[in-house]
Design an enzyme around this catalytic site. Structure first.
Site, short mmCIF file in Angstrom:
data_model
loop_
_atom_site.label_atom_id
_atom_site.label_comp_id
_atom_site.label_asym_id
_atom_site.label_seq_id
_atom_site.Cartn_x
_atom_site.Cartn_y
_atom_site.Cartn_z
N HIS A 267 0.84 -1.20 0.00
CA HIS A 267 0.00 0.00 0.00
C HIS A 267 0.87 1.25 0.00
O HIS A 267 1.17 1.81 -1.05
CB HIS A 267 -0.93 -0.08 1.22
CG HIS A 267 -2.05 0.91 1.23
ND1 HIS A 267 -2.32 1.78 0.22
CD2 HIS A 267 -3.00 1.16 2.18
CE1 HIS A 267 -3.37 2.51 0.52
NE2 HIS A 267 -3.80 2.17 1.71
N HIS A 308 -0.31 -0.54 -12.11
CA HIS A 308 -1.29 -0.16 -11.08
C HIS A 308 -2.49 -1.07 -11.17
O HIS A 308 -2.90 -1.45 -12.27
CB HIS A 308 -1.73 1.30 -11.25
CG HIS A 308 -2.40 1.85 -10.01
ND1 HIS A 308 -3.72 1.63 -9.73
CD2 HIS A 308 -1.91 2.59 -8.99
CE1 HIS A 308 -4.01 2.22 -8.58
NE2 HIS A 308 -2.95 2.80 -8.11
N ASP A 366 4.05 6.41 -7.51
CA ASP A 366 5.10 6.11 -6.53
C ASP A 366 6.50 6.25 -7.12
O ASP A 366 7.45 6.57 -6.42
CB ASP A 366 4.93 4.69 -5.99
CG ASP A 366 3.68 4.57 -5.18
OD1 ASP A 366 3.53 5.34 -4.24
OD2 ASP A 366 2.83 3.74 -5.51
N1 ACO Z 1 7.30 -5.27 -13.42
C1 ACO Z 1 7.26 -6.26 -14.37
N2 ACO Z 1 6.13 -6.90 -14.76
C2 ACO Z 1 4.99 -6.52 -14.19
C3 ACO Z 1 4.94 -5.49 -13.21
C4 ACO Z 1 6.15 -4.86 -12.83
N3 ACO Z 1 6.16 -3.88 -11.92
N4 ACO Z 1 3.66 -5.31 -12.80
C5 ACO Z 1 2.92 -6.21 -13.50
N5 ACO Z 1 3.73 -6.92 -14.34
C6 ACO Z 1 3.28 -7.93 -15.33
C7 ACO Z 1 2.87 -9.22 -14.65
O1 ACO Z 1 3.94 -10.13 -14.56
C8 ACO Z 1 1.79 -9.72 -15.60
O2 ACO Z 1 2.45 -10.26 -16.75
P1 ACO Z 1 1.75 -11.48 -17.57
O3 ACO Z 1 0.47 -10.95 -18.11
O4 ACO Z 1 2.75 -11.85 -18.60
O5 ACO Z 1 1.52 -12.59 -16.55
C9 ACO Z 1 1.09 -8.42 -16.08
O6 ACO Z 1 2.09 -7.39 -15.96
C10 ACO Z 1 -0.13 -8.04 -15.24
O7 ACO Z 1 0.26 -8.05 -13.86
P2 ACO Z 1 -0.74 -8.25 -12.63
O8 ACO Z 1 0.04 -8.74 -11.48
O9 ACO Z 1 -1.91 -9.06 -13.07
O10 ACO Z 1 -1.24 -6.79 -12.39
P3 ACO Z 1 -1.94 -6.31 -11.08
O11 ACO Z 1 -2.97 -5.33 -11.47
O12 ACO Z 1 -2.41 -7.47 -10.27
O13 ACO Z 1 -0.76 -5.64 -10.25
C11 ACO Z 1 0.62 -4.05 -9.22
C12 ACO Z 1 -0.64 -4.29 -10.08
C13 ACO Z 1 0.48 -4.84 -7.90
C14 ACO Z 1 0.70 -2.57 -8.90
C15 ACO Z 1 1.84 -4.53 -10.02
O14 ACO Z 1 1.93 -3.82 -11.24
C16 ACO Z 1 3.15 -4.37 -9.23
O15 ACO Z 1 3.51 -5.27 -8.46
N6 ACO Z 1 3.87 -3.22 -9.40
C17 ACO Z 1 5.10 -2.97 -8.68
C18 ACO Z 1 4.81 -2.43 -7.29
C19 ACO Z 1 4.27 -1.01 -7.30
O16 ACO Z 1 4.80 -0.13 -7.95
N7 ACO Z 1 3.21 -0.80 -6.53
C20 ACO Z 1 2.58 0.50 -6.39
C21 ACO Z 1 1.27 0.56 -7.03
S1 ACO Z 1 0.62 2.22 -7.00
C22 ACO Z 1 -0.02 2.50 -5.47
O17 ACO Z 1 -0.21 1.60 -4.70
C23 ACO Z 1 -0.30 3.90 -5.07
#
Ligand code: ACO
Length: 432
Positions: A267, A308, A366
């Protein structure tokens, strides 16, 4: 009253029941399932509330597909450009932009509540010198209820308003003290001649031996961070505040619960993770290695600050804060430092690389807020504290709204029990 309904049929028994559809002013309608169990004997299953509206709210609207964020109907872009944090807080709390008289009165009230009881200051000496500032925030904000019980009757609207003002006003003081305690610095009194953000920067960075110089560029960037983080509808910490207060608990305890929820890395901790990632990459020449890891299906590694859960096209906050970040790096002349060079290069590659484009993985809010806070010399462990201060406006506004909402009841989710069915106790001597 909705004119639309949904009929649910239980295929096992053939029993049917009709439910109203509640229409919002904008966004997805919702099925009113409050009588579901009574009518069909069924619960709904939705861990993480992915399809469940827990309340009605007039405060914030998000459209993740369109990249829209509105506070009380006003686009975040307009507020970030033209408003300031206290005006935005007034808007969130009271539902309208203040007129000049209301604005002056509100600013004056908040300024007059920034000091904390001298007894509260003693708490800071009791913490271990290397305590995480978020640990201090959780403890001290909760402890405020032990000092301000003149206005703790949550059924009294005036008491609620006074507590909300106190929380908004005292948060920067407590946040700055939590930082100063860790560095063995004296605890300064707030300054009423400064605005909200200037005063926070003063309390963070001033030393008694020198006159403190306000850096207007730093204040401008920080002001944007505060406005962009002020509210984000029913996220984990806001829902925590609502759930805690649904029992009638006092607002200081409930905001403390919200701070605890925000503390988690999924978060509020993401911008801190961005800087740790950039520090680990060290040099732009190492980026391809990390990009390859992020793409590798067999490697759980993810680039921090990308993607996101809700904004799948773009995060409107990221667009605004990116500009602020670039302006700041130019003025502070830090763009040639390796960490910031790495950040720019990473951003460039990710915005061009097919893997990231296909998945809409652009840099999120972020990514840029982490870089801004780092450029402002804010210690890493204070990043989430700054998020907490900014989000206080949203937490108290959501709490005030909830306390007026006649439909709200104590939060009490149901469960699908998957444990043992009834069995008899076996005395210890007979167990083997
Ligand atoms: N780096 C590389 N690959 C990624 C990333 C990333 N940061 N985020 C998602 N992906 C990929 C996944 O591996 C997946 O690939 P696939 O389709 O080949 O399997 C695809 O993108 C979709 O990913 P999901 O996990 O389904 O996306 P979700 O919506 O569940 O996750 C999240 C969103 C948690 C923010 C994710 O993008 C992540 O972990 N980001 C990094 C952490 C981050 O920056 N968090 C802050 C969010 S903003 C906030 O909270 C204010």
């Amino acid at each position: 009253m909705s004119t639309h309904t949904v009929t649910i049929t239980d295929n096992r028994s053939g029993k049917q029941a009709e439910f109203d559809i509640i229409d919002p002013t904008i966004g997805s309608p919702a099925i009113d399932i409050r009588t579901l169990h009574g009518q069909l004997g069924l619960f709904t299953y939705d861990p993480g509330f992915q399809a469940t509206a827990s309340c009605k709210s007039d405060i914030t609207y998000i459209d993740g597909d369109q990249g829209i964020l509105l506070y009380r109907g006003y686009p975040i872009e307009q507020l970030a450009e033209q408003s300031n944090y206290l005006e935005t807080s007034f808007l969130l709390m009271y539902g309208h932009l203040p007129d000049p008289g209301e604005y002056d009165e509100f600013v004056n009230i908040i300024k007059r509540h920034t000091m904390v009881h001298e007894g509260v200051k003693q708490f800071f000496n009791g913490f271990q010198h290397d305590a995480h500032p978020m640990a201090i925030m959780v403890g001290v904000v909760g402890a405020l209820s032990a000092f301000y019980h003149d206005s703790l009757d949550v059924t009294n609207p005036r008491h609620r308003e006074i507590s909300a003002h106190r929380l908004l006003a005292k948060m920067p003081t407590i946040a700055a003290y939590s930082h100063r305690r860790a560095h063995g610095l004296p605890l300064p009194y707030p300054r009423n001649d400064l605005d909200f953000i200037e005063n926070f920067m003063y309390m963070m960075f001033s030393v008694p031996t020198e006159e403190y110089q306000i850096n207007p560029v730093a204040v401008r960037a920080m002001r944007k961070i505060f406005i962009l983080h002020a509210d984000h509808e029913q996220n984990a910490s806001t829902s925590t505040v609502r759930l805690a207060s649904s029992s009638g608990a006092n607002p200081f305890a409930c905001i403390s619960a919200g701070i605890a929820s925000l503390w988690g890395p999924a978060h509020g901790g993401a911008n801190e993770a961005v800087i740790r990632m950039l520090e680990e990459i060290k040099d732009p020449s190492e980026i391809p290695k990390y990009i390859a890891r992020a793409k590798d299906k067999n490697d759980p590694y993810r680039l921090m600050g990308f993607g996101h859960r809700i904004y799948k096209n773009y995060d409107p906050r990221a667009k605004i804060i990116r500009e602020a970040c670039n302006d700041l790096l130019e003025v502070l002349d830090s763009s040639n430092q390796p960490l910031f060079e790495t950040a720019r290069e990473l951003e460039r590659i990710a915005l061009e690389d097919e893997y990231f484009l296909e998945r809409n993985l652009y840099p999120n809010v972020d990514f840029y807020s982490g870089i801004i806070l780092k450029a402002l010399d804010i210690p890493l462990n204070m990043f989430t504290v700054i998020f907490a201060m900014a989000r206080t406006a949203g937490w108290i506004s959501q709490w005030l709204e909830m306390m007026e909402d006649k439909e709200q009841r104590i939060g009490r989710p149901r469960q699908i029990y998957t444990g043992a069915t009834q069995r008899d106790y076996v005395p210890l001597s007979q167990r083997r």
